[in-house]
Motif scaffolding. Structure first.
Motif, PDB file in Angstrom:
ATOM      1  N   ALA A 183      36.892  46.808  14.863  1.00 27.45           N
ATOM      2  CA  ALA A 183      36.229  45.625  15.406  1.00 27.45           C
ATOM      3  C   ALA A 183      37.140  44.405  15.508  1.00 27.45           C
ATOM      4  O   ALA A 183      37.219  43.780  16.567  1.00 27.45           O
ATOM      5  CB  ALA A 183      34.972  45.295  14.610  1.00 27.45           C
ATOM      6  N   PRO A 184      37.880  44.029  14.447  1.00 31.21           N
ATOM      7  CA  PRO A 184      38.739  42.846  14.574  1.00 31.21           C
ATOM      8  C   PRO A 184      39.851  43.013  15.597  1.00 31.21           C
ATOM      9  O   PRO A 184      40.194  42.068  16.303  1.00 31.21           O
ATOM     10  CB  PRO A 184      39.331  42.669  13.174  1.00 31.21           C
ATOM     11  N   ILE A 185      40.428  44.210  15.711  1.00 31.76           N
ATOM     12  CA  ILE A 185      41.526  44.372  16.656  1.00 31.76           C
ATOM     13  C   ILE A 185      41.017  44.335  18.094  1.00 31.76           C
ATOM     14  O   ILE A 185      41.728  43.942  18.998  1.00 31.76           O
ATOM     15  CB  ILE A 185      42.372  45.632  16.366  1.00 31.76           C
ATOM     16  N   LEU A 186      39.752  44.683  18.306  1.00 37.29           N
ATOM     17  CA  LEU A 186      39.183  44.580  19.647  1.00 37.29           C
ATOM     18  C   LEU A 186      39.092  43.126  20.087  1.00 37.29           C
ATOM     19  O   LEU A 186      39.083  42.828  21.273  1.00 37.29           O
ATOM     20  CB  LEU A 186      37.796  45.247  19.708  1.00 37.29           C
ATOM     21  N   THR A 187      39.032  42.209  19.131  1.00 35.33           N
ATOM     22  CA  THR A 187      38.987  40.787  19.472  1.00 35.33           C
ATOM     23  C   THR A 187      40.375  40.163  19.490  1.00 35.33           C
ATOM     24  O   THR A 187      40.519  38.984  19.750  1.00 35.33           O
ATOM     25  CB  THR A 187      38.101  40.009  18.472  1.00 35.33           C
ATOM     26  N   GLY A 188      41.407  40.929  19.182  1.00 33.85           N
ATOM     27  CA  GLY A 188      42.757  40.398  19.288  1.00 33.85           C
ATOM     28  C   GLY A 188      43.747  40.870  18.258  1.00 33.85           C
ATOM     29  O   GLY A 188      44.792  41.376  18.597  1.00 33.85           O
ATOM     30  N   SER A 189      43.434  40.711  16.960  1.00 37.47           N
ATOM     31  CA  SER A 189      44.433  41.096  15.959  1.00 37.47           C
ATOM     32  C   SER A 189      43.790  41.341  14.596  1.00 37.47           C
ATOM     33  O   SER A 189      42.644  40.995  14.360  1.00 37.47           O
ATOM     34  CB  SER A 189      45.499  40.009  15.826  1.00 37.47           C
ATOM     35  N   ILE A 190      44.577  41.939  13.722  1.00 33.36           N
ATOM     36  CA  ILE A 190      44.163  42.222  12.350  1.00 33.36           C
ATOM     37  C   ILE A 190      45.424  42.180  11.494  1.00 33.36           C
ATOM     38  O   ILE A 190      46.520  42.446  11.986  1.00 33.36           O
ATOM     39  CB  ILE A 190      43.462  43.600  12.248  1.00 33.36           C
ATOM     40  N   THR A 191      45.294  41.824  10.231  1.00 32.97           N
ATOM     41  CA  THR A 191      46.427  41.924   9.313  1.00 32.97           C
ATOM     42  C   THR A 191      46.118  42.977   8.267  1.00 32.97           C
ATOM     43  O   THR A 191      44.965  43.149   7.875  1.00 32.97           O
ATOM     44  CB  THR A 191      46.731  40.585   8.596  1.00 32.97           C
ATOM     45  N   PHE A 218      45.089  52.697  20.508  1.00 31.26           N
ATOM     46  CA  PHE A 218      45.358  51.326  20.926  1.00 31.26           C
ATOM     47  C   PHE A 218      46.801  51.172  21.373  1.00 31.26           C
ATOM     48  O   PHE A 218      47.681  51.885  20.908  1.00 31.26           O
ATOM     49  CB  PHE A 218      45.130  50.350  19.756  1.00 31.26           C
ATOM     50  N   GLU A 219      47.019  50.235  22.281  1.00 32.72           N
ATOM     51  CA  GLU A 219      48.368  49.762  22.558  1.00 32.72           C
ATOM     52  C   GLU A 219      48.585  48.634  21.573  1.00 32.72           C
ATOM     53  O   GLU A 219      47.847  47.640  21.599  1.00 32.72           O
ATOM     54  CB  GLU A 219      48.468  49.242  23.991  1.00 32.72           C
ATOM     55  N   ILE A 220      49.540  48.793  20.657  1.00 31.35           N
ATOM     56  CA  ILE A 220      49.701  47.805  19.595  1.00 31.35           C
ATOM     57  C   ILE A 220      51.112  47.237  19.543  1.00 31.35           C
ATOM     58  O   ILE A 220      52.070  47.866  19.976  1.00 31.35           O
ATOM     59  CB  ILE A 220      49.333  48.375  18.212  1.00 31.35           C
ATOM     60  N   GLU A 221      51.182  46.040  19.008  1.00 32.20           N
ATOM     61  CA  GLU A 221      52.436  45.399  18.642  1.00 32.20           C
ATOM     62  C   GLU A 221      52.306  45.079  17.158  1.00 32.20           C
ATOM     63  O   GLU A 221      51.306  44.499  16.728  1.00 32.20           O
ATOM     64  CB  GLU A 221      52.625  44.117  19.451  1.00 32.20           C
ATOM     65  N   ILE A 222      53.293  45.481  16.387  1.00 33.46           N
ATOM     66  CA  ILE A 222      53.267  45.253  14.944  1.00 33.46           C
ATOM     67  C   ILE A 222      54.290  44.182  14.610  1.00 33.46           C
ATOM     68  O   ILE A 222      55.469  44.323  14.921  1.00 33.46           O
ATOM     69  CB  ILE A 222      53.584  46.542  14.165  1.00 33.46           C
ATOM     70  N   LYS A 223      53.826  43.108  13.999  1.00 29.64           N
ATOM     71  CA  LYS A 223      54.719  42.034  13.578  1.00 29.64           C
ATOM     72  C   LYS A 223      54.763  42.004  12.058  1.00 29.64           C
ATOM     73  O   LYS A 223      53.742  42.106  11.406  1.00 29.64           O
ATOM     74  CB  LYS A 223      54.236  40.690  14.121  1.00 29.64           C
ATOM     75  N   ASP A 224      55.951  41.822  11.522  1.00 29.85           N
ATOM     76  CA  ASP A 224      56.174  41.804  10.078  1.00 29.85           C
ATOM     77  C   ASP A 224      56.349  40.360   9.642  1.00 29.85           C
ATOM     78  O   ASP A 224      57.216  39.657  10.142  1.00 29.85           O
ATOM     79  CB  ASP A 224      57.430  42.608   9.774  1.00 29.85           C
ATOM     80  N   ASP A 225      55.518  39.904   8.700  1.00 31.14           N
ATOM     81  CA  ASP A 225      55.640  38.513   8.246  1.00 31.14           C
ATOM     82  C   ASP A 225      56.707  38.349   7.167  1.00 31.14           C
ATOM     83  O   ASP A 225      56.858  37.284   6.586  1.00 31.14           O
ATOM     84  CB  ASP A 225      54.298  37.953   7.779  1.00 31.14           C
ATOM     85  N   LYS A 274      54.073  39.867   2.850  1.00 36.35           N
ATOM     86  CA  LYS A 274      53.028  40.753   2.333  1.00 36.35           C
ATOM     87  C   LYS A 274      52.255  41.542   3.384  1.00 36.35           C
ATOM     88  O   LYS A 274      51.535  42.459   3.028  1.00 36.35           O
ATOM     89  CB  LYS A 274      51.993  39.936   1.545  1.00 36.35           C
ATOM     90  N   HIS A 275      52.324  41.154   4.644  1.00 40.62           N
ATOM     91  CA  HIS A 275      51.421  41.747   5.628  1.00 40.62           C
ATOM     92  C   HIS A 275      52.129  42.143   6.921  1.00 40.62           C
ATOM     93  O   HIS A 275      53.175  41.625   7.249  1.00 40.62           O
ATOM     94  CB  HIS A 275      50.307  40.756   5.998  1.00 40.62           C
ATOM     95  N   TYR A 276      51.463  43.058   7.626  1.00 42.49           N
ATOM     96  CA  TYR A 276      51.792  43.331   9.016  1.00 42.49           C
ATOM     97  C   TYR A 276      50.667  42.718   9.841  1.00 42.49           C
ATOM     98  O   TYR A 276      49.497  42.847   9.485  1.00 42.49           O
ATOM     99  CB  TYR A 276      51.817  44.835   9.302  1.00 42.49           C
ATOM    100  N   LEU A 277      51.008  42.082  10.939  1.00 45.09           N
ATOM    101  CA  LEU A 277      50.030  41.596  11.901  1.00 45.09           C
ATOM    102  C   LEU A 277      50.012  42.607  13.033  1.00 45.09           C
ATOM    103  O   LEU A 277      51.060  42.920  13.597  1.00 45.09           O
ATOM    104  CB  LEU A 277      50.412  40.223  12.429  1.00 45.09           C
ATOM    105  N   ILE A 278      48.847  43.126  13.333  1.00 43.91           N
ATOM    106  CA  ILE A 278      48.703  44.117  14.395  1.00 43.91           C
ATOM    107  C   ILE A 278      47.953  43.456  15.534  1.00 43.91           C
ATOM    108  O   ILE A 278      46.817  42.997  15.370  1.00 43.91           O
ATOM    109  CB  ILE A 278      47.927  45.346  13.904  1.00 43.91           C
ATOM    110  N   ILE A 279      48.591  43.404  16.682  1.00 42.37           N
ATOM    111  CA  ILE A 279      47.973  42.861  17.881  1.00 42.37           C
ATOM    112  C   ILE A 279      47.787  44.025  18.842  1.00 42.37           C
ATOM    113  O   ILE A 279      48.726  44.795  19.068  1.00 42.37           O
ATOM    114  CB  ILE A 279      48.867  41.784  18.526  1.00 42.37           C
TER     115      ILE A 279
END
Length: 82
Positions: free
Chosen positions: A8-16, A63-70, A73-78
């Motif tokens: 649900a959260p990734i459908l709206t844009g992103s999740i960590t 999903f088509e995803i982009e994974i960003k590393d902060d 502590k987290h990965y941001l998945i868009i």
């Protein structure tokens, strides 16, 4: 694949999601791969699951995803649904 609670959260844009890190200071009890319950500290008894990039890619294969590393502590998945 991905549970509705995570999808649900990734459908709206992103999740960590938390990335694998050293939690040995909390004397964790490993209950399955990358899933721990700290036995001390303020999160004692709370189940934690830590992700690596390969698990994220597998989990979000629909999903088509982009994974960003902060870098901490987290990965941001868009992403968006394929």
């Amino acid at each position: 694949m991905v549970s509705e609670k995570i999808e649900a959260p990734i459908l709206t844009g992103s999740i960590t999601v938390p990335k694998i890190k050293d939690i040995s200071h909390k004397e964790p009890l490993e209950i399955e791969k990358n899933t721990f319950i700290p036995t001390k500290g303020h999160e004692q008894g709370v189940v934690h699951h830590y992700f690596d990039v390969s698990e994220i890619k597998e989990m979000f294969s629909d999903f088509e995803i982009e994974i960003k590393d902060d870098d901490y502590k987290h990965y941001l998945i868009i992403g968006k649904k394929k």
